[in-house]
Design a protein around this motif. Structure first.
Motif, mmCIF file in Angstrom:
data_model
loop_
_atom_site.group_PDB
_atom_site.id
_atom_site.type_symbol
_atom_site.label_atom_id
_atom_site.label_comp_id
_atom_site.label_asym_id
_atom_site.label_seq_id
_atom_site.Cartn_x
_atom_site.Cartn_y
_atom_site.Cartn_z
ATOM 1 N N LEU A 1 0.831 -1.195 0.000
ATOM 2 C CA LEU A 1 0.000 0.000 0.000
ATOM 3 C C LEU A 1 0.872 1.255 0.000
ATOM 4 O O LEU A 1 2.046 1.201 0.367
ATOM 5 C CB LEU A 1 -0.899 -0.008 1.243
ATOM 6 N N PRO A 2 0.313 2.400 -0.402
ATOM 7 C CA PRO A 2 1.088 3.644 -0.397
ATOM 8 C C PRO A 2 1.651 3.959 0.984
ATOM 9 O O PRO A 2 1.139 3.491 2.017
ATOM 10 C CB PRO A 2 0.058 4.690 -0.833
ATOM 11 N N THR A 3 2.691 4.795 1.010
ATOM 12 C CA THR A 3 3.411 5.094 2.243
ATOM 13 C C THR A 3 2.512 5.694 3.320
ATOM 14 O O THR A 3 2.721 5.450 4.521
ATOM 15 C CB THR A 3 4.570 6.067 1.946
ATOM 16 N N GLU A 4 1.497 6.468 2.923
ATOM 17 C CA GLU A 4 0.637 7.105 3.918
ATOM 18 C C GLU A 4 -0.110 6.092 4.788
ATOM 19 O O GLU A 4 -0.572 6.426 5.881
ATOM 20 C CB GLU A 4 -0.365 8.055 3.269
ATOM 21 N N TRP A 5 -0.196 4.858 4.326
ATOM 22 C CA TRP A 5 -0.868 3.827 5.119
ATOM 23 C C TRP A 5 -0.075 3.442 6.358
ATOM 24 O O TRP A 5 -0.616 2.824 7.279
ATOM 25 C CB TRP A 5 -1.160 2.601 4.263
ATOM 26 N N VAL A 6 1.194 3.802 6.388
ATOM 27 C CA VAL A 6 1.979 3.588 7.610
ATOM 28 C C VAL A 6 1.370 4.379 8.755
ATOM 29 O O VAL A 6 1.370 3.947 9.908
ATOM 30 C CB VAL A 6 3.448 3.999 7.384
ATOM 31 N N ALA B 1 1.347 -5.017 10.138
ATOM 32 C CA ALA B 1 1.884 -4.420 8.914
ATOM 33 C C ALA B 1 1.803 -5.351 7.719
ATOM 34 O O ALA B 1 1.759 -4.894 6.576
ATOM 35 C CB ALA B 1 3.338 -3.990 9.137
ATOM 36 N N VAL B 2 1.793 -6.672 7.951
ATOM 37 C CA VAL B 2 1.752 -7.626 6.833
ATOM 38 C C VAL B 2 0.335 -8.087 6.522
ATOM 39 O O VAL B 2 0.141 -8.943 5.654
ATOM 40 C CB VAL B 2 2.652 -8.852 7.126
ATOM 41 N N LEU B 3 -0.664 -7.535 7.217
ATOM 42 C CA LEU B 3 -2.051 -7.922 6.960
ATOM 43 C C LEU B 3 -2.565 -7.228 5.711
ATOM 44 O O LEU B 3 -2.506 -5.996 5.621
ATOM 45 C CB LEU B 3 -2.938 -7.547 8.147
ATOM 46 N N PRO B 4 -3.095 -7.965 4.744
ATOM 47 C CA PRO B 4 -3.691 -7.312 3.566
ATOM 48 C C PRO B 4 -4.970 -6.571 3.945
ATOM 49 O O PRO B 4 -5.947 -7.183 4.370
ATOM 50 C CB PRO B 4 -3.990 -8.489 2.629
ATOM 51 N N LEU B 5 -4.947 -5.256 3.824
ATOM 52 C CA LEU B 5 -6.132 -4.444 4.100
ATOM 53 C C LEU B 5 -6.940 -4.327 2.815
ATOM 54 O O LEU B 5 -7.015 -3.287 2.186
ATOM 55 C CB LEU B 5 -5.714 -3.070 4.618
ATOM 56 N N GLY B 6 -7.520 -5.429 2.431
ATOM 57 C CA GLY B 6 -8.158 -5.564 1.124
ATOM 58 C C GLY B 6 -7.347 -6.555 0.332
ATOM 59 O O GLY B 6 -7.318 -7.740 0.639
ATOM 60 N N SER B 7 -6.644 -6.061 -0.667
ATOM 61 C CA SER B 7 -5.815 -6.950 -1.483
ATOM 62 C C SER B 7 -4.326 -6.723 -1.261
ATOM 63 O O SER B 7 -3.506 -7.501 -1.747
ATOM 64 C CB SER B 7 -6.136 -6.752 -2.967
ATOM 65 N N ALA C 1 3.145 -3.666 4.387
ATOM 66 C CA ALA C 1 4.480 -4.200 4.100
ATOM 67 C C ALA C 1 4.321 -5.564 3.433
ATOM 68 O O ALA C 1 3.931 -6.535 4.085
ATOM 69 C CB ALA C 1 5.298 -4.328 5.384
ATOM 70 N N ASP C 2 4.585 -5.632 2.160
ATOM 71 C CA ASP C 2 4.415 -6.872 1.392
ATOM 72 C C ASP C 2 5.704 -7.695 1.463
ATOM 73 O O ASP C 2 6.484 -7.746 0.515
ATOM 74 C CB ASP C 2 4.063 -6.539 -0.057
ATOM 75 N N LEU C 3 5.931 -8.324 2.615
ATOM 76 C CA LEU C 3 7.175 -9.053 2.841
ATOM 77 C C LEU C 3 7.092 -10.465 2.286
ATOM 78 O O LEU C 3 6.045 -11.120 2.371
ATOM 79 C CB LEU C 3 7.478 -9.118 4.344
ATOM 80 N N SER C 4 8.207 -10.946 1.757
ATOM 81 C CA SER C 4 8.247 -12.318 1.236
ATOM 82 C C SER C 4 8.173 -13.341 2.361
ATOM 83 O O SER C 4 7.890 -14.511 2.114
ATOM 84 C CB SER C 4 9.523 -12.523 0.413
ATOM 85 N N ILE C 5 8.466 -12.915 3.583
ATOM 86 C CA ILE C 5 8.388 -13.811 4.751
ATOM 87 C C ILE C 5 7.343 -13.271 5.729
ATOM 88 O O ILE C 5 7.551 -13.278 6.944
ATOM 89 C CB ILE C 5 9.761 -13.964 5.431
ATOM 90 N N GLY C 6 6.219 -12.807 5.207
ATOM 91 C CA GLY C 6 5.207 -12.168 6.037
ATOM 92 C C GLY C 6 4.695 -13.041 7.166
ATOM 93 O O GLY C 6 4.466 -12.560 8.281
ATOM 94 N N VAL C 7 4.517 -14.341 6.909
ATOM 95 C CA VAL C 7 4.024 -15.248 7.948
ATOM 96 C C VAL C 7 5.025 -15.343 9.087
ATOM 97 O O VAL C 7 4.658 -15.320 10.271
ATOM 98 C CB VAL C 7 3.741 -16.646 7.353
ATOM 99 N N VAL C 8 6.314 -15.436 8.755
ATOM 100 C CA VAL C 8 7.362 -15.505 9.778
ATOM 101 C C VAL C 8 7.434 -14.188 10.546
ATOM 102 O O VAL C 8 7.596 -14.168 11.770
ATOM 103 C CB VAL C 8 8.723 -15.831 9.138
ATOM 104 N N TRP C 9 7.331 -13.070 9.816
ATOM 105 C CA TRP C 9 7.361 -11.759 10.459
ATOM 106 C C TRP C 9 6.244 -11.626 11.481
ATOM 107 O O TRP C 9 6.457 -11.149 12.607
ATOM 108 C CB TRP C 9 7.234 -10.663 9.399
ATOM 109 N N PHE C 10 5.036 -12.050 11.095
ATOM 110 C CA PHE C 10 3.899 -11.963 12.008
ATOM 111 C C PHE C 10 4.171 -12.741 13.289
ATOM 112 O O PHE C 10 3.954 -12.233 14.398
ATOM 113 C CB PHE C 10 2.644 -12.511 11.324
ATOM 114 N N ASN C 11 4.678 -13.945 13.165
ATOM 115 C CA ASN C 11 4.951 -14.761 14.344
ATOM 116 C C ASN C 11 6.064 -14.154 15.192
ATOM 117 O O ASN C 11 6.003 -14.180 16.422
ATOM 118 C CB ASN C 11 5.331 -16.178 13.921
ATOM 119 N N ALA C 12 7.074 -13.594 14.542
ATOM 120 C CA ALA C 12 8.182 -12.986 15.278
ATOM 121 C C ALA C 12 7.709 -11.791 16.103
ATOM 122 O O ALA C 12 8.155 -11.596 17.240
ATOM 123 C CB ALA C 12 9.275 -12.554 14.306
#
Length: 313
Positions: free
Chosen positions: A5-10, A88-94, A98-109
């Motif tokens: 998502l665009p930076t303002e979503w931070v 941050a790795v949750l899709p707010l829609g589509s 933060a579209d991380l390649s290890i989003g599942v690991v990031w969430f758990n960490a």
């Protein structure tokens, strides 16, 4: 491939999480009133979160004898920060922030940070009952973390990716909750335990005078409580992309489906809190190790065999 998502979503992400949290706190006030036989009007319930926040903001902070204020302050601040970083790795829609390649690991960490946060709050107070609450959360975490990890792994294996958006895309035809019901239930239980919510609220139990939060007052308690609620909302929201198809659905836009599904999961967790009594720590630990861990391992094995045999789900 979807971009972030665009930076303002931070900046907007905390606002969205706080708005959802406000609604859930109000709904919990209504549910608590009904459970106690004293119905709370919605008008009163809607004002409850704001009124409680103001009460704590103007309240006096409590400082124990020989307490470590730095550790306690760091622990209280880390809890809401960990919840926001996990979201941050949750899709707010589509798309996520933060579209991380290890989003599942990031969430758990980020969730693991909650362990340290609650324990530091309990330790820093220099109070026996607070320390007991902190250690209860560590023991609870050891019991829920393995089923939680296996639930995350099962969804990632089904999508053959650790990227949260890929997990959503893999559910275009069939939601993972249908294929992985055991992992879904384990995830919801661990989400409640992670936020020491409902039947898993022993770390802040009345039998230890509030446990980890027993010595907190004023703004310290507000930050700690807000972190707990935010962690619950972020954990419940993660069930949507992992098991409930994310923003997939007819008629409504993707963001609306994410919101509806998240509120449905939160509604179930609120109902769980007021319908199931607090579970004793040794009972929960035994159930987790004897039932949940083998069940989630078996679920992960079944999904893995399907993926290997069929080339995907």
């Amino acid at each position: 491939m979807s971009a972030a998502l665009p930076t303002e979503w931070v900046v907007l992400l905390p606002v969205v999480l706080l708005a959802v949290t406000y609604v859930v706190v109000a709904a919990d006030a209504v549910a608590a009133g009904r459970a106690a036989g004293r119905p709370v009007p919605w008008a009163v319930a809607v004002a409850t979160p704001g009124r409680e926040a103001v009460r704590l903001l103007i309240g006096q902070r409590r400082r124990g004898v020989a307490g470590d204020e730095l550790l306690r302050g760091v622990g209280g601040a880390v809890l809401p920060i960990a919840a926001l970083l996990a979201a941050a790795v949750l899709p707010l829609g589509s798309r996520p922030v933060a579209d991380l390649s290890i989003g599942v690991v990031w969430f758990n960490a980020m969730e693991v940070l909650a362990w340290a946060a609650v324990w530091l709050v309990g330790w820093g107070a220099n109070s026996t009952l607070s320390l007991i609450g902190g250690y209860r959360f560590v023991a609870q975490g050891l019991a829920y973390e393995l089923p939680h990890m296996f639930a995350l792994i099962t969804a990632a294996v089904g999508a053959q990716s650790l990227r949260v958006v890929d997990v959503v895309d893999a559910q275009q035809g069939l939601w993972f909750v249908v294929i992985m019901p055991v992992a879904f239930v384990a995830f919801l239980l661990s989400a409640a335990a992670m936020a020491f919510w409902g039947p898993f609220d022993s770390p802040v139990g009345r039998d230890v005078a509030g446990g980890a939060a027993g010595e907190l007052a004023g703004v310290d308690r507000l930050v700690f409580t807000a972190g707990r609620w935010l962690l619950l909302v972020a954990s419940a929201a993660m069930a949507v992309p992992l098991f409930l198809g994310g923003g997939n659905g007819p008629w409504l836009p993707a963001w609306a489906w994410v919101l509806v599904k998240t509120l449905a999961v939160l509604g179930a967790l609120v109902a769980l809190r007021h319908r199931v009594p607090t579970i004793r720590m040794e009972r929960w630990t035994e159930f987790s190790w004897v039932v949940l861990v083998p069940a989630t391992i078996a679920q992960a094995l079944v999904v893995t065999l399907i993926v290997v045999g069929e080339g995907g789900i």
